[in-house]
Design a protein around this motif. Structure first.
Motif, PDB file in Angstrom:
ATOM      1  N   CYS A  19       0.808  -1.222   0.000  1.00 46.96           N
ATOM      2  CA  CYS A  19       0.000   0.000   0.000  1.00 46.96           C
ATOM      3  C   CYS A  19       0.839   1.267   0.000  1.00 46.96           C
ATOM      4  O   CYS A  19       0.528   2.238  -0.692  1.00 46.96           O
ATOM      5  N   THR A  20       1.891   1.258   0.819  1.00 47.78           N
ATOM      6  CA  THR A  20       2.706   2.470   0.893  1.00 47.78           C
ATOM      7  C   THR A  20       3.391   2.740  -0.452  1.00 47.78           C
ATOM      8  O   THR A  20       3.711   3.885  -0.762  1.00 47.78           O
ATOM      9  N   LEU A  21       3.593   1.693  -1.233  1.00 48.92           N
ATOM     10  CA  LEU A  21       4.148   1.877  -2.580  1.00 48.92           C
ATOM     11  C   LEU A  21       3.063   2.396  -3.515  1.00 48.92           C
ATOM     12  O   LEU A  21       3.245   3.377  -4.237  1.00 48.92           O
ATOM     13  N   ALA A  22       1.904   1.744  -3.473  1.00 47.15           N
ATOM     14  CA  ALA A  22       0.831   2.074  -4.416  1.00 47.15           C
ATOM     15  C   ALA A  22       0.307   3.492  -4.205  1.00 47.15           C
ATOM     16  O   ALA A  22      -0.016   4.190  -5.169  1.00 47.15           O
ATOM     17  N   MET A  23       0.198   3.922  -2.964  1.00 45.49           N
ATOM     18  CA  MET A  23      -0.421   5.224  -2.686  1.00 45.49           C
ATOM     19  C   MET A  23       0.372   6.386  -3.267  1.00 45.49           C
ATOM     20  O   MET A  23      -0.166   7.455  -3.503  1.00 45.49           O
ATOM     21  N   ILE A  24       1.673   6.187  -3.492  1.00 47.03           N
ATOM     22  CA  ILE A  24       2.470   7.251  -4.102  1.00 47.03           C
ATOM     23  C   ILE A  24       2.782   6.935  -5.565  1.00 47.03           C
ATOM     24  O   ILE A  24       2.645   7.785  -6.443  1.00 47.03           O
ATOM     25  N   SER A  25       3.164   5.702  -5.837  1.00 46.00           N
ATOM     26  CA  SER A  25       3.581   5.374  -7.208  1.00 46.00           C
ATOM     27  C   SER A  25       2.403   5.261  -8.167  1.00 46.00           C
ATOM     28  O   SER A  25       2.485   5.707  -9.304  1.00 46.00           O
ATOM     29  N   THR A  26       1.320   4.635  -7.702  1.00 48.29           N
ATOM     30  CA  THR A  26       0.162   4.418  -8.586  1.00 48.29           C
ATOM     31  C   THR A  26      -1.126   4.799  -7.861  1.00 48.29           C
ATOM     32  O   THR A  26      -1.991   3.945  -7.628  1.00 48.29           O
TER      33      THR A  26
END
Lengths: 655, 123
Positions: free
Chosen positions: A597-604
Motif C-alpha cells: 500500500c505504501t508503494l501504491a499510494m504514491i507510485s500508482t
C-alpha cells in the motif's frame, strides 16, 4: 548572540551531565589525586559513569511515575549521585584489602617525553581537523537513523515519560487492508535516548540543531582515547628483554594507535560516518567495548577489584544501550576467557582462584547485585522483553549474513591494517611464550571477530556480516600497532646487520602506505555536499502540514527522494510511524510479503489498488519530492495540490 | 607538557570544533541565509472553495506575479511583492467559485513557476 544564548547552555549541560557526575562518582571509587588512573582514564571512566548514572537513574524515577523535568532531574542528580558516592566510597574502602598478596599493583603513569608530546599534539590536532571538516557538511539533520532516534528522545523530553517503543503498520489480513494498533519494536533501546533527552531538557537545545551530532562526536573522540589507552596498557603488559625499550613502550603504542584511528581511517564506518549518520548505539558500543576490555584488563593485571566493578557496571550499561555491541562483547569476553584458560591449562586452579578472589569483593558483588535487581525488578532492555534475541542466533539465512571475504574486510578495515594485524596476531600467537593477559585479550578479541565476520555459521550468528565487520577494525588496528612496534623494537635491540637506512626506509614505506590508504579512505568519504536548502524546504513543508492537520488525518511521505524525510515525524509527534512512508523500492521487490500500500499510494495512486489503499488506510495527505512523483497526482481529479516548492509538494485527497 | 595541559588542549579543541559546527548548523538551517527557494500554499486547505494563498520568499528577488485559472483560462492576473523572509498573504478567493473542474493558482517568479489547484465535482 548564538554563543552565549545557545551554545554555552548546551556546552555547560554537556560537561556537567557527561563528565561532572561521573567524575564525582569516580572520586568515590578512587582517590583521584593518588589514583592508578591516567588523565585519559579519568575522563573516559567519568563519561561512562555519567552515562550509567543517567540511564539507570532516569529509568528508576521514570518507572516510579516521576516526570522528567529540570526539577526532578536535578533532584535525581543531587540526591542520587550523593547516595552513589557514599556507597562507592564505602565499598571501595572494603574492596582495597589489607592483605599484601591482594594489594593492587601500582605502575608508573602515562608520561610523554618532549618528542612524544609534539607527536600527540600533532595527531590530536589532525584528528579534530579532519573530523570537523567532514562534519562541517553533514552537521545538519538529514540522516535517517538519527531522525528515528531523535523522535524517541523528543518523545521523552516532551512528555517527561519513558517511551513505549511501538509502531503502527499497514497489513493485509485475509485480503483486507488495515492499520494495526501500535506493536512493540526492538530496534530501539532506552540508553540511546535518555542522555539526549536530559541534555535537551536542561539546555533547551533544538533537536534539529547540532547538539545530537556533537554529542556523538564527543563519544567518537573518546573512543579513540579508549583504544589508545588500551593499547598503552597492553604493550605495558608485555615485557620483553629482546625489544628495545625506547621503541616498545606504552607511550609509543598510545601514539601509534591514535595515528591509526585518528587522522587515518577517520571517517568511514564505524567512525565519523556513524557520527553524522546518527548510528547512536554503535557509536556508544565503539567506546564502551574497548573501555570495558580496559577495565577487565586492568583488574586482572593490577589485581584491583575496583576496575572489575567498573567493567561489570559498564557491561550492564551497554546492555541498555545497544544490543549488537553487547552481543559482540559477550562473544569477545568468552573468547578471551577460553583462550586464557587454554594457555594456562596446567595452572587452571590458580587462574580461577585469582579471578574468584577479584570477584568476591564488595564493589563487584554490589554491582552484580544491583544489576540483577534492576534487571528483574525495574526494567529489562526492550530486545529481551520482546524476545528479539532469537532473531540474532541461528544458522545464517540470508546471503548478507553468511560472512564477508578477506577482500571485503580489507576494503572496509583497510588492507594495511588487516595485513599488519594478521602479522600481529601471528606475533602474539607464536612469539610470546609468557602468556600474558595482553595476549589473551588481543588474540581473543581479534580471533572471535574474524570468525564472526568470515564464518558466522560456525558460531550460529545470524546478523548481517557487514555490521559485525564494522567491529573488526578496532582489534585489527591494535594488533597492527603491536606488530609494528614489536618489529622495529626487535630489530633495533638485536643490532642486526640491517643498515639503519633500510630499517628507516621500511618504516617510512609502511607509514606512507598506511597514510595514503587511510587518507584515501578519508577522501572517499569527504565528498558530501550540503543539503541545507532541500532540508529547510522539507522542514517548512512539515511545519505547514503539522499546522493544518490533526490526529484524525493520515499522511504518507516518500523516503526515496525527500531530503531529511525521517525527521518529518518530529514535527507531528503523533507516533513513530506517523507519517507512513514509501520505503526504498528494493524493499518491496525483495520481500513480496511486505505490504504494498505504501508503494501504491504514491507510485500508482490512480489505480484500483492505490484507491483501495487510500480508502482502507484513511490516508488523506501525500508529501512527495517535487521533481519525481508529481505527475501522477497533477493529472488526477482525486487530489488537490495544496503546497508547492522546488523540493516538496503536498497533495490532499478529495473524498 | 604535563598530562593536565594535554587534557586541557583536548577540551579546547573539542569546544572549538563544536562551536564551529554549531554555528555552521545555525547558518545552514537559517531559511534566508544563502538560500534560493520559495513556496506557495493554501492558507485554508480544509476549506474547499477557498483559494487564498501564502507565498514564502527566501530569494533576493521580491517580484512575483500570480494568475488564477478556471480550467485553462486565466481569469485574474496581478503582480505583487514578497520581501525576503516574509510570508506574503494573498486573499484572492473570488466571490463566486468558477463552474469548472479545476481552479488553479499559478505563481511566477523569475523563470520559475509553481501551481496549486483544487478539483471540484461538477453537478
Amino acid at each position: 548572540m548564538w554563543f552565549p544564548t545557545l551554545f554555552l547552555p548546551f556546552l555547560t549541560t554537556l560537561l556537567i551531565l557527561c563528565f561532572g557526575i561521573g567524575l564525582f562518582l569516580l572520586s568515590g571509587i578512587f582517590n583521584l589525586k593518588r589514583s592508578p588512573l591516567s588523565v585519559w582514564e579519568k575522563i573516559l571512566f567519568a563519561f561512562a559513569l555519567s552515562q550509567s548514572f543517567l540511564i539507570f537513574g532516569m529509568q528508576i524515577i521514570g518507572h516510579r511515575g516521576f516526570s522528567f523535568n529540570i526539577f526532578s532531574l536535578t533532584l535525581l542528580i543531587g540526591v542520587g549521585s550523593a547516595l552513589c558516592f557514599g556507597v562507592f566510597s564505602l565499598l571501595s574502602r572494603f574492596t582495597s584489602s589489607r592483605d599484601s598478596s591482594d594489594t593492587p599493583k601500582e605502575e608508573p603513569p602515562l608520561s610523554f617525553n618532549r618528542h612524544q608530546t609534539i607527536v600527540f599534539v600533532a595527531l590530536i590536532l589532525a584528528t579534530f581537523l579532519i573530523k570537523t571538516v567532514y562534519l562541517h557538511n553533514t552537521i545538519i539533520p538529514t540522516a535517517t537513523d538519527l531522525g528515528h532516534h531523535l523522535y524517541w528522545a523528543k518523545a521523552i523530553s516532551e512528555s517527561g515519560e519513558l517511551p513505549y517503543y511501538a509502531e503502527q503498520n499497514i497489513v493485509t489480513v485475509d485480503g483486507a487492508i488495515q492499520v494495526t494498533e501500535p506493536e512493540p519494536i526492538s530496534d530501539f533501546i532506552i540508553g540511546e535516548h535518555l542522555t539526549l533527552a536530559a541534555l535537551q531538557i536542561y539546555s533547551q537545545a533544538n533537536y534539529f540543531g547540532a547538539f545530537p551530532i556533537l554529542f556523538l562526536f564527543l563519544i567518537n573522540i573518546l573512543s579513540l582515547l579508549a583504544l589508545a589507552t588500551l593499547s598503552f596498557y597492553l604493550v605495558r603488559g608485555i615485557s620483553r628483554s629482546s625489544f628495545a625499550s625506547h621503541i616498545w613502550n606504552g607511550e609509543n603504542a598510545f601514539l601509534l594507535t591514535l595515528l591509526f584511528f585518528g587522522p587515518l581511517y577517520s571517517l568511514a564506518s564505524p567512525q565519523a560516518k556513524f557520527v553524522s549518520g546518527g548510528v547512536i548505539g554503535n557509536t556508544f558500543g565503539n567506546l564502551f567495548i574497548p573501555l570495558i576490555l580496559l577495565c577487565f584488563y586492568r583488574a586482572l593485571r593490577n589485581r584491583d577489584s575496583r576496575f572489575l566493578g567498573l567493567g561489570l557496571l559498564f557491561t550492564f550499561t551497554l546492555a541498555y544501550i545497544h544490543h549488537l555491541s553487547t552481543f559482540i562483547l559477550l562473544f569477545v569476553l568468552t573468547a578471551i576467557i577460553l583462550i586464557h584458560l587454554l594457555l594456562h591449562v596446567k595452572s587452571l586452579s590458580t587462574v580461577l582462584r585469582t579471578w574468584f578472589s577479584l570477584l568476591a569483593k564488595p564493589l563487584p558483588l554490589a554491582i552484580l547485585t544491583f544489576a540483577i535487581l534492576f534487571f528483574f525488578f525495574v526494567a529489562m532492555p526492550t530486545y529481551i522483553e520482546n524476545s528479539a534475541i532469537d532473531t540474532a542466533v541461528g544458522t545464517p539465512t540470508k546471503t548478507t549474513r553468511t560472512g564477508l571475504t578477506l577482500l571485503q574486510i580489507a576494503n572496509s578495515s583497510g588492507s594495511v591494517r588487516l595485513a599488519l594485524a594478521l602479522m600481529g596476531v601471528l606475533f602474539l600467537s607464536f612469539l610470546i611464550r609468557s602468556k600474558h593477559y595482553a595476549q589473551s585479550f588481543l588474540l581473543g578479541w581479534t580471533a572471535i571477530l574474524l570468525v564472526m565476520t568470515l564464518r558466522p555459521d560456525l558460531l550460529f550468528v545470524d546478523i548481517p556480516s557487514s555490521r559485525i565487520g564494522a567491529y573488526l577494525s578496532f582489534p585489527l588496528g591494535i594488533s597492527a600497532v603491536l606488530f609494528l612496534l614489536a618489529f622495529f623494537a626487535y630489530w633495533q635491540k638485536k643490532h642486526l646487520a640491517l643498515p639503519k637506512v633500510i630499517m628507516l626506509g621500511s618504516f617510512v614505506a609502511i607509514f606512507i602506505f598506511a597514510l595514503s590508504e587511510g587518507s584515501l579512505d578519508n577522501g572517499a568519504t569527504l565528498l558530501e555536499t550540503s543539503k541545507a536548502e532541500p532540508l529547510v524546504a522539507t522542514m517548512h513543508a512539515s511545519q505547514y502540514l503539522s499546522n493544518h492537520t490533526s490526529t484524525d488525518d493520515r499522511i504518507i511521505k516518500d523516503h526515496n527522494f525527500i531530503v531529511g524525510d525521517a525527521w518529518i515525524k518530529l514535527f507531528f509527534m503523533r507516533g513513530y510511524s506517523y507519517p507512513f512512508s514509501r520505503a526504498y523500492f528494493n524493499r518491496y521487490e525483495t520481500n513480496p510479503d511486505r505490504e504494498q500500500c505504501t508503494l501504491a499510494m504514491i507510485s500508482t495512486p490512480n489505480t484500483k489498488d492505490g484507491d483501495r489503499c487510500f480508502q482502507r488506510t484513511g490516508v488523506n495527505f501525500v508529501m512527495v519530492e517535487s521533481s519525481r512523483d508529481t505527475a501522477q497526482f497533477n493529472s488526477s481529479k482525486k487530489f488537490s495540490k495544496i503546497y508547492a516548492s522546488r523540493y516538496v509538494t503536498i497533495y490532499q485527497k478529495n473524498y | 607538557m604535563s598530562n593536565r595541559l594535554l587534557l586541557i588542549l583536548f577540551f579546547v579543541l573539542f569546544i572549538t570544533s563544536s562551536a564551529f559546527l554549531f554555528e555552521r548548523s545555525l547558518n545552514e538551517l537559517d531559511q534566508e541565509a544563502n538560500k534560493n527557494w520559495w513556496t506557495i500554499s493554501f492558507i485554508r486547505p480544509d476549506r474547499v472553495k477557498n483559494i487564498d494563498i501564502v507565498v514564502s520568499n527566501y530569494t533576493e528577488d521580491t517580484h512575483f506575479k500570480y494568475q488564477i485559472l478556471a480550467g485553462d483560462t486565466v481569469i485574474e492576473e496581478q503582480g505583487f511583492e514578497a520581501p525576503l523572509g516574509e510570508n506574503r498573504i494573498l486573499l484572492i478567493t473570488p466571490e463566486k467559485t468558477p463552474e469548472v473542474e479545476r481552479v488553479t493558482v499559478r505563481v511566477i517568479h523569475k523563470d520559475q513557476q509553481q501551481e496549486l489547484f483544487r478539483n471540484y465535482k461538477l453537478k
